[in-house]
Motif scaffolding. Structure first.
Motif, PDB file in Angstrom:
ATOM      1  N   UNK A  47      -3.265  -1.898  -2.759  1.00  0.00           N
ATOM      2  CA  UNK A  47      -2.870  -2.095  -4.146  1.00  0.00           C
ATOM      3  C   UNK A  47      -3.368  -3.468  -4.601  1.00  0.00           C
ATOM      4  N   UNK A  48      -3.330  -3.696  -5.909  1.00  0.00           N
ATOM      5  CA  UNK A  48      -3.576  -5.011  -6.486  1.00  0.00           C
ATOM      6  C   UNK A  48      -2.368  -5.391  -7.333  1.00  0.00           C
ATOM      7  N   UNK A  49      -2.324  -6.645  -7.744  1.00  0.00           N
ATOM      8  CA  UNK A  49      -1.225  -7.137  -8.579  1.00  0.00           C
ATOM      9  C   UNK A  49      -1.818  -7.775  -9.824  1.00  0.00           C
ATOM     10  N   UNK A  50      -1.466  -7.261 -10.995  1.00  0.00           N
ATOM     11  CA  UNK A  50      -2.003  -7.789 -12.248  1.00  0.00           C
ATOM     12  C   UNK A  50      -1.609  -9.246 -12.432  1.00  0.00           C
ATOM     13  N   UNK A 412       2.629   3.879   2.776  1.00  0.00           N
ATOM     14  CA  UNK A 412       1.253   3.852   3.276  1.00  0.00           C
ATOM     15  C   UNK A 412       0.391   2.877   2.487  1.00  0.00           C
ATOM     16  N   UNK A 413       0.659   2.711   1.208  1.00  0.00           N
ATOM     17  CA  UNK A 413      -0.107   1.763   0.396  1.00  0.00           C
ATOM     18  C   UNK A 413       0.343   0.332   0.635  1.00  0.00           C
ATOM     19  N   UNK A 414       1.596   0.146   1.060  1.00  0.00           N
ATOM     20  CA  UNK A 414       2.109  -1.191   1.353  1.00  0.00           C
ATOM     21  C   UNK A 414       1.743  -1.652   2.759  1.00  0.00           C
ATOM     22  N   UNK A 420      -3.289   3.000   2.800  1.00  0.00           N
ATOM     23  CA  UNK A 420      -3.850   4.165   2.107  1.00  0.00           C
ATOM     24  C   UNK A 420      -3.488   4.035   0.630  1.00  0.00           C
ATOM     25  N   UNK A 421      -4.442   3.654  -0.219  1.00  0.00           N
ATOM     26  CA  UNK A 421      -4.118   3.440  -1.631  1.00  0.00           C
ATOM     27  C   UNK A 421      -3.732   4.737  -2.329  1.00  0.00           C
TER      28      UNK A 421
END
Length: 453
Positions: A47-50, A412-414, A420-421
């Motif tokens: 993930x990304x963070x805005x 899974x994304x964390x 896994x995004x």
């Protein structure tokens, strides 16, 4: 105030000026929409963070091209200033829609969209990409460190190794947004009302005859809890010296020892045993020295009795993923949707919105379409007519948004390793518009050259 907010209109790439001047000479000043997004996540990211929208808004709100800026542009272009007269007096009068800072974002989702007269929107590109790309990358790195620490405090020690003091300020702010407990950066701590943290350097210990003398002197200068750096020579002897000083001064409550090199897990186990034998169970252990989320994850999994993680270089430069595959693409001009068809760099047409559902199951759609049931739109209008229409978002609000989004994000994304995004889907209206625009371009532009029949 961070230095980034003082950047002026000449902080740009030359080709932005060249294009804007041409647009003005051609009378191409109708509204244009540009979308800023990250095509693909870096390896090892789920993930990304805005982040970065606030300095962009500051920059655009004060954007003015006066005689001084025209002189600089003319010098760069090796042309007389009178030939750049169409640019004189230009200011930003457009609209900005953005994902609020702290929200989790996924690949392909617009972080920010600008709609403004074409020359204005074009001139915004360089600063927008500079701020959003760097800060979004660092914010994600910081968030992953907090996840890896599993509730143990993390503090920022990055200033001395960031790529400039501006980047150091941003790292401290982004770390706080991600949930860090403090920063060593005094200017950032003051400006953002953050806890300032720090210990001592090995040079301080070396300046004294021995460790015990150094620790005593430091404690005399700093009443209250203290943190002693104990591995200048030998960790065991350093911990023993720290224990003697803390006992003698009765200063164990809130105090700590810091480990900065070597096998941190093994040293932490030995230090904890020594402190407990010395009847100092309340003295904490701080670990530093080349840490990032991967090292923190390993240390936590090992069961090492480390109470606080101090991370620096690797988060300040987002060492394993120091750049993003970010883009700022024209998606509409004068009401006409446009797109890019280059191989591996196709962009979707039209102004967009991201609709978030439970579990961060997002749908990228058109800005004007209604939100699908059970979803909320992410992009918010933050500027109209070149003026902010929403108050500056407090850092605490961004921190709360990030915490809430991370709780929704699938495990899974964390994951720290091999995440896994979650992949956003595309709404039917956006998919249909993309097909129509592609067909229009193929008929009007490519077919005459025999590429399509």
């Amino acid at each position: 105030m961070p230095e980034a907010t003082r950047a002026g209109p000449t902080t740009t790439d030359l080709y932005e000026v060249s294009m804007a001047l041409s647009y003005l000479r051609e009378g191409m000043t109708r509204p244009a929409a540009f979308s800023c997004f990250v095509r693909d996540l870096p390896p090892g990211r789920g993930f990304l963070v805005a982040a970065g929208a606030e300095p962009v808004l500051d920059f655009l709100a004060r954007y003015r091209l006066g005689p001084a800026e025209i002189e600089v542009f003319a010098e760069a272009m090796r042309r007389p200033p009178r030939e750049l007269a169409p640019l004189l007096g230009l200011r930003f009068t457009g609209e900005v829609r953005a994902v609020p800072e702290g929200r989790v974002v996924l690949p392909g989702e617009p972080l920010l969209e600008i709609t403004a007269p074409l020359p204005q929107a074009q001139l915004a590109e360089t600063f927008v990409l500079n701020q959003l790309s760097h800060q979004t990358a660092v914010a994600a790195k910081c968030a992953r460190c907090v996840l890896a620490a599993r509730g143990r405090p993390v503090v920022d020690f990055s200033l001395r190794r960031t790529h400039g003091t501006e980047a150091g300020f941003q790292a401290a702010r982004l770390a706080a947004m991600a949930g860090f407990a403090g920063t060593s950066n005094v200017a950032a701590a003051h400006a953002e009302r953050l806890p300032a943290v720090g210990t001592m350097a090995h040079s301080y210990v070396e300046a004294f005859e021995d460790e015990e003398a150094a620790f005593l002197a430091f404690a005399r200068a700093h009443p209250g809890p203290v943190t002693f750096l104990v591995d200048t020579y030998d960790t065991d002897s350093g911990v023993a010296a720290a224990a003697r000083v803390l006992h003698a001064l009765g200063r164990s409550a809130g105090s700590a020892v810091r480990l900065d090199s070597g096998d941190l897990a093994a040293q932490a186990f030995r230090a904890r045993a020594m402190l407990d034998r010395a009847e100092l169970p309340e003295v904490r252990i701080v670990a530093s020295g080349g840490l990032d989320e991967f090292a923190v994850d390993d240390l936590v999994r090992s069961g090492a009795p480390i109470d606080v993680f101090a991370v620096g270089t690797r988060i300040g430069v987002s060492a394993d993923a120091p750049y993003l595959d970010s883009a700022y693409k024209l998606v509409a001009y004068d009401g006409r949707p446009v797109m890019k068809l280059s191989a591996a760099k196709v962009s979707a047409p039209g102004r967009k919105q991201v609709f978030r559902g439970p579990g961060c199951r997002d749908v990228i759609g058109l800005a004007e379409e209604p939100a699908p049931p059970g979803t909320v739109p992410l992009l918010e209008t933050l500027m109209r007519g070149g003026v902010r229409c929403a108050p500056r978002s407090p850092l605490a609000d961004a921190r709360a948004r990030l915490a809430a989004d991370l709780a929704e994000l699938p495990a899974a994304a964390r994951a720290i390793r091999s995440p896994v995004p979650v992949r956003p889907s595309v709404s039917p209206p956006l998919a249909a518009l993309t097909d129509r625009v592609r067909q229009r371009i193929e008929r009007a532009v490519l077919a005459p050259y025999g590429h399509f029949t």
